[in-house]
Design a protein around this motif. Sequence first.
Motif, mmCIF file in Angstrom:
data_model
loop_
_atom_site.group_PDB
_atom_site.id
_atom_site.type_symbol
_atom_site.label_atom_id
_atom_site.label_comp_id
_atom_site.label_asym_id
_atom_site.label_seq_id
_atom_site.Cartn_x
_atom_site.Cartn_y
_atom_site.Cartn_z
ATOM 1 N N VAL A 248 0.829 -1.202 0.000
ATOM 2 C CA VAL A 248 0.000 0.000 0.000
ATOM 3 C C VAL A 248 0.866 1.256 0.000
ATOM 4 C CG1 VAL A 248 -1.977 -1.116 1.066
ATOM 5 C CG2 VAL A 248 -0.243 -0.087 2.526
ATOM 6 N N ALA A 249 0.311 2.327 -0.564
ATOM 7 C CA ALA A 249 1.083 3.544 -0.800
ATOM 8 C C ALA A 249 1.587 4.175 0.488
ATOM 9 C CB ALA A 249 0.224 4.552 -1.576
ATOM 10 N N ASN A 250 0.760 4.235 1.547
ATOM 11 C CA ASN A 250 1.220 4.939 2.744
ATOM 12 C C ASN A 250 2.341 4.201 3.464
ATOM 13 O OD1 ASN A 250 -0.284 2.934 4.019
ATOM 14 N ND2 ASN A 250 -1.907 4.323 4.688
ATOM 15 N N ASP A 251 2.487 2.904 3.232
ATOM 16 C CA ASP A 251 3.642 2.193 3.768
ATOM 17 C C ASP A 251 4.863 2.359 2.867
ATOM 18 O OD1 ASP A 251 2.632 1.184 6.170
ATOM 19 O OD2 ASP A 251 1.732 -0.545 5.196
ATOM 20 N N GLN A 252 4.659 2.492 1.574
ATOM 21 C CA GLN A 252 5.785 2.722 0.660
ATOM 22 C C GLN A 252 6.487 4.033 0.972
ATOM 23 O OE1 GLN A 252 4.445 2.362 -3.419
ATOM 24 N NE2 GLN A 252 3.835 0.214 -3.178
ATOM 25 N N SER A 279 1.288 11.041 6.868
ATOM 26 C CA SER A 279 1.590 10.069 5.809
ATOM 27 C C SER A 279 0.624 8.900 5.800
ATOM 28 C CB SER A 279 3.026 9.546 5.968
ATOM 29 O OG SER A 279 3.164 8.782 7.156
ATOM 30 N N ARG A 280 -0.059 8.647 6.906
ATOM 31 C CA ARG A 280 -1.013 7.539 6.937
ATOM 32 C C ARG A 280 -2.257 7.853 6.108
ATOM 33 N NH1 ARG A 280 1.972 3.938 7.231
ATOM 34 N NH2 ARG A 280 0.280 2.481 7.731
ATOM 35 N N ALA A 281 -2.435 9.113 5.710
ATOM 36 C CA ALA A 281 -3.576 9.500 4.876
ATOM 37 C C ALA A 281 -3.221 9.542 3.394
ATOM 38 C CB ALA A 281 -4.120 10.862 5.325
#
Length: 335
Positions: A248-252, A279-281
């Motif tokens: 997922v993008a927010n973990d990347q 960043s979690r959003a």
Amino acid sequence: MRRVWMVGGIGFGVCLSFIALLVVGTYSAAAGLASAAGNAVGLAKGAVPSLYQPLVQKWGTYCPSLNPAMLAAQLYSESGWKTTAVSPVNAQGIAQFMPATWATHGIDGNGDGKRDIWDPADAIPSAASYDCELAKYVKDVPGDASDNMLAAYNAGAYAVIKYGGIPPYSETRGYVKTIRSLEKSFAAPVGRVQPSQQAAGAIYYAQQKLGTPYLWGGEGTAEQGGRFDCSGLTQAAYQSVGITLPRVANDQYNAGPHPARSELLPGDLVFFSTDLGNSRAIHHVGLYVGGGYMINAPYTGAVIRFDKIDAPDYFGATRVTKDGAAALPTPQPGA
């Protein structure tokens, strides 16, 4: 997914040549300018959720062996900022304290008269306090004081003292490397960020997918007709050069240090968020190719294409590193 703007007036073949020139030109201009970030202690923009950033910034300076980025790396590695997290062995809360450890090391961080393992206002200060207590135990051990502190967190202070540094346990050595790698992702860079060695290969992969229809949850499998969503494309692009990113993008976003907008290089991941302080959003990611453009899989009904990165929801960028990606928690399923 996010609303984007089409790149108009550029033919497909011309666009590829344009991007190739940007890649070569941008890297040539950057040669010799990058320098190591050093021991930065500030926090990268939005890397820590805004609700917890003041706590991490304050308590991350509790002792010389700790800094805010290192504390953030520990918390993210332990719980992914989930305040209700419970591990299979019953470690609890955002800092993943075992109840027995909390009983002796938990502190009343917010001064409300109680020590609550589930309250970040207590748990985050307790994590910093516990780190610094361990640092005192191993202060006379040779080697890097922060590495020894982290090793004591994982293996116990006695083991660090016994072996005169990081014990020869694969788990402990891996833990120290993980936190120090993640620390670079949470730290505000000092100076220019080192260029990526794998960026050109990732861009080459993504270019081969131009024109492919978008698919929510797409990871490019045969069953999906080789289609991708935004983070599926960036994950596959870096997988093609031997770097495994989370799904997922927010973990990347946590896969490496964060260059400023003015210092972007081809191969950087660029992110877009509904909350520019968190960043979690993050809800969208693309692969920067230079000149203010990215390759991205934008939304259902569109195709993988070039788009401008300048948009109101532009959040920031990550320069992916192999160590940074390897330090992240296990990739999550789903888009």
